[in-house]
Design an enzyme around this catalytic site. Structure first.
Site, PDB file in Angstrom:
ATOM      1  N   HIS A  33       0.822  -1.208   0.000  1.00  0.00           N
ATOM      2  CA  HIS A  33       0.000   0.000   0.000  1.00  0.00           C
ATOM      3  C   HIS A  33       0.858   1.261   0.000  1.00  0.00           C
ATOM      4  CE1 HIS A  33      -4.186  -1.294   0.131  1.00  0.00           C
ATOM      5  NE2 HIS A  33      -3.775  -2.335   0.830  1.00  0.00           N
ATOM      6  N   ASP A 170       2.020  -3.779  -9.786  1.00  0.00           N
ATOM      7  CA  ASP A 170       1.618  -5.087 -10.304  1.00  0.00           C
ATOM      8  C   ASP A 170       2.013  -5.254 -11.762  1.00  0.00           C
ATOM      9  OD1 ASP A 170       0.522  -5.255  -7.816  1.00  0.00           O
ATOM     10  OD2 ASP A 170      -1.560  -5.371  -8.477  1.00  0.00           O
TER      11      ASP A 170
END
Length: 383
Positions: A33, A170
């Site tokens: 995060h 990602d």
């Protein structure tokens, strides 16, 4: 795998495949995060992933078929597309939509997808399917994109076409991964370096809580907003583009600006987690998996208490790992709210680990987890 998928392609489309591609999933070893806060993350590609078999057609039609889902779809080749519902083929369709803004795709394409990444598990099945589509189109039509451009384009699809405010990690990880390497990526500048991550006496275990995680329907976007609020408050005294420009020491000097205790917790996690990535890279460079494992546990504790994105299922997995003597470190990976945890487990204990974690978890959660063992593998490639 290539031959088997080629046969299935022929059976479905009645023509021979002309190319086969593979893009992995990823786990984030540490640094959670903070990708959308301009921080350092440490993902690696895994050997689970998505395969794509293709052949051009003369019908000026894009055809999507997956061996993982019953529904399939076809679209006439057009200048652009819009998202329709929540079906899986929106991910490759979004890639076509984005590429057609800049490039010309001259023929239709028959496409057969197959993946062995558990869907909604936090292992980046969506990034894998986006990047493999972008990589394949780039190769098929000689579009001239660099790997970095493919990763950025795929992120844009996730943000704008799918509607999830993800950072670059990602898509970058599944594009640039290398065998037995972790990527230390600066999500602000996109500068990165590879660090050796050959687990040696350990194996990377992925424990799927079997609680699906749907980012666009979760509190993920709420966390992004909370971090933006923290940044705005800190900018009353100092000028920052991202929270992760702050060290923990400098943050302590300005934390008084954040009166809301929830916003303060979010910012504290982001800044301390960024520091943990730096420490983790040092530990790996020294082949110190014990220290790396300690940092993994500290990361999970912060995600549980300060960022509040873990949940009962992920916490249960990590609690088991802390008590199991042959695990050196464990943490949730991905956005949380379900999905997967990872652990470095001593080799030769795989069967014992599975035999013990499943009843422990089922007794506390009500259903069993799934456990996978994977290696650290390569990024997007032609097979």
């Amino acid at each position: 795998m290539k031959t088997e998928l080629g046969n299935k392609f022929f059976a479905h489309y009645q023509q021979q495949a002309t190319a086969t591609y593979f893009t992995p999933g990823r786990v984030n070893l540490i640094g959670e995060h903070i990708d959308y806060n301009g921080g350092l993350v440490m993902p690696c590609a895994i050997t689970l992933g998505t395969w794509l078999v293709v052949a051009p057609n003369n019908d000026q039609v894009i055809r999507f078929k997956s061996l993982n889902f019953a529904d399939e779809q076809s679209f006439p080749l057009a200048s652009g597309y819009t998202k329709t519902g929540s079906e899986w083929y929106n991910y490759p369709l979004g890639v076509f939509n984005e590429m057609l803004k800049e490039k010309q795709i001259s023929t239709g394409l028959d496409m057969l997808f197959y993946g062995n990444i558990p869907v909604a598990s936090g292992l980046s099945s969506s990034a894998s399917i986006e990047v493999i589509t972008a990589y394949a189109l780039n190769e098929q039509f000689n579009l001239g994109y660099s790997r970095q451009e493919l990763a950025l384009l795929s992120q844009k699809v996730e943000n704008e076409f799918i509607g999830v405010n993800c950072g670059i990690m990602d898509q970058f990880a599944v594009t640039f991964g290398e065998k037995h390497k972790a990527i230390v990526l600066n999500c602000d500048t996109l500068k990165y370096r590879l660090v050796d991550c050959n687990p040696g006496e350990y194996v990377l275990a992925i424990i799927n809580t079997n609680k699906p995680r749907k980012l666009s329907e979760s509190k993920y976007n709420e966390r992004v907003s909370e971090c933006q609020t923290a940044l705005e408050l800190l900018n009353q005294e100092i000028k920052l583009n991202n929270l992760c420009e702050l060290t923990a020491e400098k943050f302590a000097l300005h934390a008084h600006l954040i009166k809301d205790p929830v916003i303060l917790k979010r910012a504290t996690h982001v800044i301390t987690e960024n520091d943990r990535v730096i420490q983790a890279a040092k530990a790996l460079s020294e082949d110190n998996f014990e220290e790396f494992g300690r940092l993994m546990y500290a990361s999970h504790q912060s995600l549980k208490e300060l960022y509040e994105v873990s949940g009962h299922e992920l916490d249960t997995v990590v609690e088991f790992c802390e008590a199991y003597p042959h695990v050196v470190g464990a943490r949730m990976t991905g956005a949380g709210f379900g999905g997967c945890a990872i652990a470095f487990l001593a080799k030769d204990y795989e069967e014992d680990f599975v035999a013990k974690i499943k009843p422990y978890y089922e007794e506390r959660v009500g259903y069993a987890p799934e456990v996978y063992f994977t290696d650290i593998g390569n990024g997007a490639s032609t097979i």
